[in-house]
Structure formats: C-alpha cells, structure tokens
Design a protein around this motif. Sequence first.
Motif, PDB file in Angstrom:
ATOM      1  N   CYS A   7       0.859  -1.083   0.098  1.00 16.37           N
ATOM      2  CA  CYS A   7      -0.078   0.165   0.139  1.00 16.37           C
ATOM      3  C   CYS A   7       0.878   1.228   0.122  1.00 16.37           C
ATOM      4  O   CYS A   7       1.591   1.517   0.938  1.00 16.37           O
ATOM      5  CB  CYS A   7      -0.856  -0.004   1.293  1.00 16.37           C
ATOM      6  SG  CYS A   7      -1.793   1.398   1.451  1.00 16.37           S
ATOM      7  N   SER A   8       0.758   2.047  -1.003  1.00 19.78           N
ATOM      8  CA  SER A   8       1.449   3.255  -1.177  1.00 19.78           C
ATOM      9  C   SER A   8       0.890   4.307  -0.071  1.00 19.78           C
ATOM     10  O   SER A   8      -0.330   4.065   0.551  1.00 19.78           O
ATOM     11  CB  SER A   8       1.311   3.778  -2.507  1.00 19.78           C
ATOM     12  OG  SER A   8       0.304   4.461  -2.626  1.00 19.78           O
ATOM     13  N   GLY A   9       1.785   5.364   0.316  1.00 24.69           N
ATOM     14  CA  GLY A   9       1.458   6.212   1.140  1.00 24.69           C
ATOM     15  C   GLY A   9       0.273   7.211   0.576  1.00 24.69           C
ATOM     16  O   GLY A   9      -0.749   7.628   1.502  1.00 24.69           O
ATOM     17  N   ALA A  10       0.079   7.351  -0.495  1.00 26.31           N
ATOM     18  CA  ALA A  10      -1.030   8.008  -1.254  1.00 26.31           C
ATOM     19  C   ALA A  10      -2.260   7.495  -1.062  1.00 26.31           C
ATOM     20  O   ALA A  10      -3.263   7.650  -0.750  1.00 26.31           O
ATOM     21  CB  ALA A  10      -0.715   8.285  -2.611  1.00 26.31           C
ATOM     22  N   ASP A  11      -2.229   5.889  -1.192  1.00 23.06           N
ATOM     23  CA  ASP A  11      -3.143   5.003  -1.114  1.00 23.06           C
ATOM     24  C   ASP A  11      -3.790   4.969   0.390  1.00 23.06           C
ATOM     25  O   ASP A  11      -4.904   5.322   0.769  1.00 23.06           O
ATOM     26  CB  ASP A  11      -2.747   3.710  -1.326  1.00 23.06           C
ATOM     27  CG  ASP A  11      -2.708   3.432  -3.013  1.00 23.06           C
ATOM     28  OD1 ASP A  11      -3.324   4.414  -3.722  1.00 23.06           O
ATOM     29  OD2 ASP A  11      -2.035   2.403  -3.154  1.00 23.06           O
ATOM     30  N   ALA A  12      -3.074   5.089   1.290  1.00 15.68           N
ATOM     31  CA  ALA A  12      -3.111   5.055   2.752  1.00 15.68           C
ATOM     32  C   ALA A  12      -4.007   6.426   3.214  1.00 15.68           C
ATOM     33  O   ALA A  12      -5.015   6.268   3.745  1.00 15.68           O
ATOM     34  CB  ALA A  12      -1.861   4.950   3.514  1.00 15.68           C
ATOM     35  N   VAL A  13      -3.533   7.521   2.628  1.00 12.68           N
ATOM     36  CA  VAL A  13      -4.062   8.949   2.784  1.00 12.68           C
ATOM     37  C   VAL A  13      -5.515   8.842   2.023  1.00 12.68           C
ATOM     38  O   VAL A  13      -6.347   9.454   2.839  1.00 12.68           O
ATOM     39  CB  VAL A  13      -3.160  10.085   2.405  1.00 12.68           C
ATOM     40  CG1 VAL A  13      -3.889  11.152   2.354  1.00 12.68           C
ATOM     41  CG2 VAL A  13      -2.243  10.180   3.269  1.00 12.68           C
ATOM     42  N   LYS A  14      -5.544   8.353   1.058  1.00 15.94           N
ATOM     43  CA  LYS A  14      -6.931   8.199   0.320  1.00 15.94           C
ATOM     44  C   LYS A  14      -7.885   7.473   1.306  1.00 15.94           C
ATOM     45  O   LYS A  14      -8.890   7.915   1.410  1.00 15.94           O
ATOM     46  CB  LYS A  14      -6.525   7.823  -1.076  1.00 15.94           C
ATOM     47  CG  LYS A  14      -8.000   7.882  -1.859  1.00 15.94           C
ATOM     48  CD  LYS A  14      -7.716   7.062  -3.210  1.00 15.94           C
ATOM     49  CE  LYS A  14      -9.118   6.863  -4.021  1.00 15.94           C
ATOM     50  NZ  LYS A  14      -8.807   6.376  -5.379  1.00 15.94           N
ATOM     51  N   ALA A  15      -7.428   6.070   1.850  1.00 13.68           N
ATOM     52  CA  ALA A  15      -8.395   5.335   2.580  1.00 13.68           C
ATOM     53  C   ALA A  15      -8.685   6.194   3.809  1.00 13.68           C
ATOM     54  O   ALA A  15      -9.782   6.121   4.077  1.00 13.68           O
ATOM     55  CB  ALA A  15      -7.508   4.284   3.003  1.00 13.68           C
ATOM     56  N   PHE A  16      -7.749   6.918   4.555  1.00 12.08           N
ATOM     57  CA  PHE A  16      -8.168   7.389   5.816  1.00 12.08           C
ATOM     58  C   PHE A  16      -8.852   8.712   5.433  1.00 12.08           C
ATOM     59  O   PHE A  16      -9.988   9.011   6.212  1.00 12.08           O
ATOM     60  CB  PHE A  16      -6.811   7.906   6.329  1.00 12.08           C
ATOM     61  CG  PHE A  16      -6.095   6.926   7.098  1.00 12.08           C
ATOM     62  CD1 PHE A  16      -6.808   6.439   8.507  1.00 12.08           C
ATOM     63  CD2 PHE A  16      -4.858   6.512   6.953  1.00 12.08           C
ATOM     64  CE1 PHE A  16      -6.169   5.306   9.045  1.00 12.08           C
ATOM     65  CE2 PHE A  16      -4.399   5.621   7.473  1.00 12.08           C
ATOM     66  CZ  PHE A  16      -4.806   4.702   8.631  1.00 12.08           C
ATOM     67  N   ARG A  17      -8.940   9.234   4.399  1.00 16.70           N
ATOM     68  CA  ARG A  17     -10.065  10.392   3.963  1.00 16.70           C
ATOM     69  C   ARG A  17     -11.363   9.969   3.854  1.00 16.70           C
ATOM     70  O   ARG A  17     -12.315  10.483   4.354  1.00 16.70           O
ATOM     71  CB  ARG A  17      -9.403  11.360   2.848  1.00 16.70           C
ATOM     72  CG  ARG A  17      -8.266  12.080   2.927  1.00 16.70           C
ATOM     73  CD  ARG A  17      -7.950  12.982   1.847  1.00 16.70           C
ATOM     74  NE  ARG A  17      -7.005  14.025   2.235  1.00 16.70           N
ATOM     75  CZ  ARG A  17      -6.312  14.956   1.444  1.00 16.70           C
ATOM     76  NH1 ARG A  17      -6.567  14.809  -0.016  1.00 16.70           N
ATOM     77  NH2 ARG A  17      -5.402  15.657   1.963  1.00 16.70           N
TER      78      ARG A  17
END
Length: 41
Positions: A7-17
């Motif tokens: 999981c990339s950082g961008a994917d993680a931020v998107k999921a948390f948003r």
Amino acid sequence: MSRLPVCSGADAVKAFRQMGYEVDHQTGSHTSSCGILPNVA
C-alpha cells in the motif's frame, strides 16, 4: 502466514480520508492526520 498487500502512502491517505480523517500537516514523507469529520457523501 501470507504477506500483506503493498500500500503506497497516497493510497493510505486516500483510505483515511474516506473514513473521515483529514491530513493536518506533512513533514517530508510523514503525514499527520487529526480529527474525524462527519462522512458527507
């Protein structure tokens, strides 16, 4: 035991948003999230 998916950082931020968190600030590659916003979709 199987390996976890990558999981990339961008994917993680998107999921948390999507869960209602908002990025507070970013220092280098580290992001800090705070608060839970009401899910308005």
